[in-house]
Design a protein around this motif. Structure first.
Motif, PDB file in Angstrom:
ATOM      1  N   PRO A  23      23.250  36.054  -7.441  1.00 58.45           N
ATOM      2  CA  PRO A  23      22.003  35.479  -7.968  1.00 58.45           C
ATOM      3  C   PRO A  23      20.818  35.631  -7.030  1.00 58.45           C
ATOM      4  O   PRO A  23      19.685  35.823  -7.483  1.00 58.45           O
ATOM      5  CB  PRO A  23      22.368  33.997  -8.164  1.00 58.45           C
ATOM      6  N   ILE A  24      21.060  35.591  -5.727  1.00 63.79           N
ATOM      7  CA  ILE A  24      19.946  35.712  -4.785  1.00 63.79           C
ATOM      8  C   ILE A  24      19.305  37.088  -4.886  1.00 63.79           C
ATOM      9  O   ILE A  24      18.077  37.218  -5.034  1.00 63.79           O
ATOM     10  CB  ILE A  24      20.417  35.422  -3.347  1.00 63.79           C
ATOM     11  N   TRP A  25      20.136  38.157  -4.813  1.00 66.35           N
ATOM     12  CA  TRP A  25      19.509  39.484  -4.845  1.00 66.35           C
ATOM     13  C   TRP A  25      18.989  39.847  -6.228  1.00 66.35           C
ATOM     14  O   TRP A  25      17.991  40.564  -6.354  1.00 66.35           O
ATOM     15  CB  TRP A  25      20.428  40.562  -4.270  1.00 66.35           C
ATOM     16  N   VAL A  26      19.590  39.301  -7.268  1.00 67.16           N
ATOM     17  CA  VAL A  26      19.093  39.565  -8.619  1.00 67.16           C
ATOM     18  C   VAL A  26      17.704  38.957  -8.808  1.00 67.16           C
ATOM     19  O   VAL A  26      16.764  39.612  -9.286  1.00 67.16           O
ATOM     20  CB  VAL A  26      20.076  39.017  -9.662  1.00 67.16           C
ATOM     21  N   VAL A  27      17.538  37.701  -8.415  1.00 74.19           N
ATOM     22  CA  VAL A  27      16.253  37.019  -8.609  1.00 74.19           C
ATOM     23  C   VAL A  27      15.183  37.594  -7.681  1.00 74.19           C
ATOM     24  O   VAL A  27      14.042  37.848  -8.103  1.00 74.19           O
ATOM     25  CB  VAL A  27      16.420  35.502  -8.384  1.00 74.19           C
ATOM     26  N   LEU A  28      15.538  37.804  -6.417  1.00 70.68           N
ATOM     27  CA  LEU A  28      14.548  38.321  -5.469  1.00 70.68           C
ATOM     28  C   LEU A  28      14.017  39.686  -5.903  1.00 70.68           C
ATOM     29  O   LEU A  28      12.805  39.936  -5.859  1.00 70.68           O
ATOM     30  CB  LEU A  28      15.159  38.424  -4.067  1.00 70.68           C
ATOM     31  N   LEU A  29      14.916  40.569  -6.316  1.00 69.74           N
ATOM     32  CA  LEU A  29      14.469  41.893  -6.748  1.00 69.74           C
ATOM     33  C   LEU A  29      13.731  41.830  -8.078  1.00 69.74           C
ATOM     34  O   LEU A  29      12.777  42.586  -8.297  1.00 69.74           O
ATOM     35  CB  LEU A  29      15.665  42.833  -6.862  1.00 69.74           C
ATOM     36  N   LEU A 139      21.633  44.567 -15.238  1.00 78.49           N
ATOM     37  CA  LEU A 139      20.907  44.301 -16.479  1.00 78.49           C
ATOM     38  C   LEU A 139      19.996  43.089 -16.335  1.00 78.49           C
ATOM     39  O   LEU A 139      18.826  43.124 -16.759  1.00 78.49           O
ATOM     40  CB  LEU A 139      21.902  44.092 -17.615  1.00 78.49           C
ATOM     41  N   VAL A 140      20.501  42.029 -15.729  1.00 83.65           N
ATOM     42  CA  VAL A 140      19.683  40.820 -15.553  1.00 83.65           C
ATOM     43  C   VAL A 140      18.500  41.100 -14.632  1.00 83.65           C
ATOM     44  O   VAL A 140      17.385  40.619 -14.871  1.00 83.65           O
ATOM     45  CB  VAL A 140      20.557  39.666 -15.005  1.00 83.65           C
ATOM     46  N   THR A 141      18.729  41.898 -13.592  1.00 84.40           N
ATOM     47  CA  THR A 141      17.618  42.260 -12.706  1.00 84.40           C
ATOM     48  C   THR A 141      16.534  43.006 -13.482  1.00 84.40           C
ATOM     49  O   THR A 141      15.336  42.718 -13.344  1.00 84.40           O
ATOM     50  CB  THR A 141      18.120  43.145 -11.549  1.00 84.40           C
ATOM     51  N   GLY A 142      16.952  43.970 -14.303  1.00 85.52           N
ATOM     52  CA  GLY A 142      15.982  44.701 -15.109  1.00 85.52           C
ATOM     53  C   GLY A 142      15.267  43.817 -16.114  1.00 85.52           C
ATOM     54  O   GLY A 142      14.055  43.954 -16.329  1.00 85.52           O
ATOM     55  N   LEU A 143      15.999  42.878 -16.723  1.00 82.56           N
ATOM     56  CA  LEU A 143      15.375  41.973 -17.688  1.00 82.56           C
ATOM     57  C   LEU A 143      14.377  41.040 -17.023  1.00 82.56           C
ATOM     58  O   LEU A 143      13.300  40.765 -17.582  1.00 82.56           O
ATOM     59  CB  LEU A 143      16.455  41.164 -18.411  1.00 82.56           C
ATOM     60  N   ILE A 144      14.722  40.545 -15.829  1.00 84.67           N
ATOM     61  CA  ILE A 144      13.784  39.676 -15.116  1.00 84.67           C
ATOM     62  C   ILE A 144      12.529  40.445 -14.741  1.00 84.67           C
ATOM     63  O   ILE A 144      11.393  39.952 -14.898  1.00 84.67           O
ATOM     64  CB  ILE A 144      14.451  39.082 -13.855  1.00 84.67           C
ATOM     65  N   ALA A 145      12.704  41.686 -14.239  1.00 82.56           N
ATOM     66  CA  ALA A 145      11.542  42.513 -13.904  1.00 82.56           C
ATOM     67  C   ALA A 145      10.677  42.765 -15.132  1.00 82.56           C
ATOM     68  O   ALA A 145       9.439  42.656 -15.075  1.00 82.56           O
ATOM     69  CB  ALA A 145      11.999  43.832 -13.286  1.00 82.56           C
ATOM     70  N   MET A 146      11.309  43.073 -16.260  1.00 85.40           N
ATOM     71  CA  MET A 146      10.565  43.322 -17.491  1.00 85.40           C
ATOM     72  C   MET A 146       9.829  42.068 -17.951  1.00 85.40           C
ATOM     73  O   MET A 146       8.626  42.112 -18.271  1.00 85.40           O
ATOM     74  CB  MET A 146      11.522  43.793 -18.580  1.00 85.40           C
ATOM     75  N   ALA A 147      10.526  40.933 -17.970  1.00 87.57           N
ATOM     76  CA  ALA A 147       9.929  39.695 -18.461  1.00 87.57           C
ATOM     77  C   ALA A 147       8.773  39.241 -17.582  1.00 87.57           C
ATOM     78  O   ALA A 147       7.737  38.792 -18.084  1.00 87.57           O
ATOM     79  CB  ALA A 147      11.002  38.604 -18.543  1.00 87.57           C
ATOM     80  N   THR A 148       8.943  39.360 -16.272  1.00 87.09           N
ATOM     81  CA  THR A 148       7.871  38.908 -15.376  1.00 87.09           C
ATOM     82  C   THR A 148       6.665  39.837 -15.449  1.00 87.09           C
ATOM     83  O   THR A 148       5.520  39.381 -15.315  1.00 87.09           O
ATOM     84  CB  THR A 148       8.384  38.827 -13.936  1.00 87.09           C
ATOM     85  N   LEU A 149       6.884  41.124 -15.660  1.00 85.50           N
ATOM     86  CA  LEU A 149       5.758  42.038 -15.844  1.00 85.50           C
ATOM     87  C   LEU A 149       5.019  41.727 -17.144  1.00 85.50           C
ATOM     88  O   LEU A 149       3.775  41.756 -17.190  1.00 85.50           O
ATOM     89  CB  LEU A 149       6.246  43.485 -15.850  1.00 85.50           C
ATOM     90  N   LEU A 150       5.760  41.434 -18.200  1.00 87.44           N
ATOM     91  CA  LEU A 150       5.122  41.055 -19.463  1.00 87.44           C
ATOM     92  C   LEU A 150       4.331  39.754 -19.294  1.00 87.44           C
ATOM     93  O   LEU A 150       3.213  39.633 -19.814  1.00 87.44           O
ATOM     94  CB  LEU A 150       6.178  40.895 -20.555  1.00 87.44           C
TER      95      LEU A 150
END
Length: 531
Positions: A23-29, A139-150
């Motif tokens: 969870p740490i590296w997923v959220v940070l990235l 997948l979760v890392t990519g979704l977080i990046a996508m959602a935060t960019l949106l």
């Protein structure tokens, strides 16, 4: 029972074991892209600044070697995809490699997989569980990046392409790690082999993006495919088929290789050793050298290559920042110098220190691997003392990190000197800047020994400590975090050489903290039970 029986239970077990690190590296990235997009609007507020940045980048191919091609720097999304796309994919791929190997080959190293296989567990259950966990993390890392960019107001198509590229890079190297876990017998070898493939992919992409007439090399690299998706610059969705096909093929190859070997063995079996040990292998240090030398060699080569790449960019750093005074201030804050090139070199020295800390953690965790694999207890049943055994591994953690800094600093100094036309005067400042990071590296190493000594089951949390220190030191100054937060990282207190004044006080304090952590951790190891 079928070949996937027990997969759900193994997934739950893997998630429980990785409940802190993943969870740490997923959220940070995942949260980095919108931060980069917001800083772009601040540093390049008008069209003139953006045009200068675009022109300077196009005129400096050495920058493309590091970041990839800049397809559109006139928008915050295009700038974010250029600056973060390749490196985010690189870090996600590295996390997926370690996750897959940890839950496959490492389980066989410790004997736990053989125990599980003797029960109601299918032949493909462990590999499937590892791929599901690593794939879900990517997948979760990519979704977080996508959602935060949106959420930051970026275009939907570019945000989706950016997240998709990061996710697919993780899936490709999950497949690479799965294949490596079948080919070689030990987890450290599998990690090293998969990381080497990742390094080659980065080099192929770098050479292809920077050298005219060799663009085709970038298309041979999964990291190059991430760039060629072109988020926020006219997305090319068909490119996504390349990493998707590669992930499927690599995963299929891993499943094909798995039943062709026994549990605990590999496709390429280890060479049998002599019946009796050589005289030079009859000491704890000799055994530690045998266990650590391959990993250390790989890191040394990596630091040498990185030093050459980063050092060769120093003279062209002005083209990267253009005429933006705000960006120059950020570089100077990170480097602590008024001269832009010196600030860049100081930043590179800091990155070398942070990466060397990762090596120190990996070298220290080798002790925990030997303990959980039940190879330490028979050794301690002889005349070997605990502290002598631990000290033999700490030599590689402490002095090995010093060697990495020396190699990286020397390589960067030589490359910078060759570009500047004067090698002799450029090596000492760069080498001194990298060596100044050593006390901070030792602090991270000391904390990992502390965890190993008092909470061995939490020893892998050392990765979280190192990652947090790296993230704060690397992105804290850019994000203008409070000083109290910046002070958490030991790298914040290192003098930013080569142009800043050398102050011994913080280095002495860091060395003292590292020494105390090492002594206390070794005391805890001496008093606790093995296993």
């Amino acid at each position: 029972m079928n070949s996937l029986t027990g997969t759900r239970q193994l997934v739950r077990l893997a998630l429980r074991r990785d409940r802190v690190v993943v969870p740490i590296w997923v959220v940070l990235l995942g949260i980095l892209p919108p931060v980069m997009a917001s800083t772009y609007e601040q540093f390049y507020p008008d069209a003139a600044d953006r045009a200068t940045l675009t022109a300077g980048t196009a005129a400096n191919p050495s920058i493309a070697l590091l970041y990839g091609p800049a397809f559109d720097l006139s928008t915050a999304g295009g700038f974010t995809a250029w600056r973060l796309g390749v490196f985010l994919a690189l870090f996600v791929a590295l996390g997926c490699v370690f996750t897959v190997v940890r839950h496959t080959r490492q389980e066989e190293d410790t004997g736990r997989q053989e125990l599980l296989s003797s029960g109601v567990t299918g032949r493909y259950a462990a590999l499937t569980a590892a791929l599901l966990v690593s794939g879900a993390a990517a997948l979760v890392t990519g979704l977080i990046a996508m959602a935060t960019l949106l959420a930051a107001g970026q275009p939907a198509a570019g945000s989706i392409a950016f997240g998709l590229g990061v996710t697919l890079a993780g899936w490709v190297f999950s497949g690479v790690a799965a294949v490596c876990a079948q080919l070689v017998e030990y987890s450290r070898t599998a990690n090293g082999l998969a990381s080497a493939v990742l390094g080659v992919a980065f080099l192929l992409r770098g050479v292809g993006d920077s050298a005219s007439g060799m663009r085709w090399l970038s298309w041979l690299s999964p990291l190059g495919w991430t760039s060629q998706l072109r988020p926020f610059a006219g997305e090319r969705w068909a490119v996504a088929l390349l990493p998707l096909a590669a992930a499927v093929l690599l995963t299929g190859l891993a499943y094909w290789l798995l039943p062709r070997r026994d549990v605990g063995l590999s496709i390429f079996p280890s060479r049998l050793g002599p019946a009796t040990a050589a005289p030079g292998l009859r000491s704890p240090f000799a055994l530690a050298w045998r266990l650590q030398r391959g990993m250390l060699t790989g890191w040394v080569v990596g630091f040498a290559v990185a030093g050459v790449l980063f050092g060769s960019l120093a003279n062209g750093i002005g083209g990267l920042v253009g005429d933006s005074a705000q960006v120059r201030q950020i570089f100077e804050r990170m480097g602590g110098a008024s001269a832009l090139v010196d600030a860049y070199l100081a930043s590179i020295a800091g990155i070398f220190g942070m990466v060397a800390a990762l090596y120190a953690v990996q070298a220290n965790l080798r002790m925990r691997t030997e303990e959980t694999a039940v190879r330490l207890e028979p050794l301690l049943a002889t005349r070997v003392r605990r502290l002598r055994w631990a000290a033999s591994h700490l030599v590689f953690s402490l002095l090995g990190s010093a060697l990495l800094l020396a190699v990286g600093g020397t390589a960067a100094g030589v490359a910078h000197g060759l570009r500047a036309g004067d090698v002799g005067t450029h090596i000492p400042p760069v080498l001194g800047a990298t060596f100044a990071q050593l006390p901070a590296v030792w602090v991270v190493a000391g904390i990992s020994v502390l965890l190993f000594g008092f909470a061995p089951k939490l020893a892998t949390a050392s990765w979280s400590v190192a990652s947090l220190s790296l993230a704060i030191a690397l992105y804290g100054p850019v994000l203008r975090l409070p000083q109290a937060v910046l002070d958490v990282s030991p790298f914040t207190h290192v003098p930013k050489l080569p142009n800043a004044a050398l102050t011994a006080t913080p280095l002495l304090w860091l060395t003292g903290i590292a020494l105390v952590a090492l002594i206390v951790g070794l005391r805890g190891f001496r008093q606790r039970d093995i296993g």
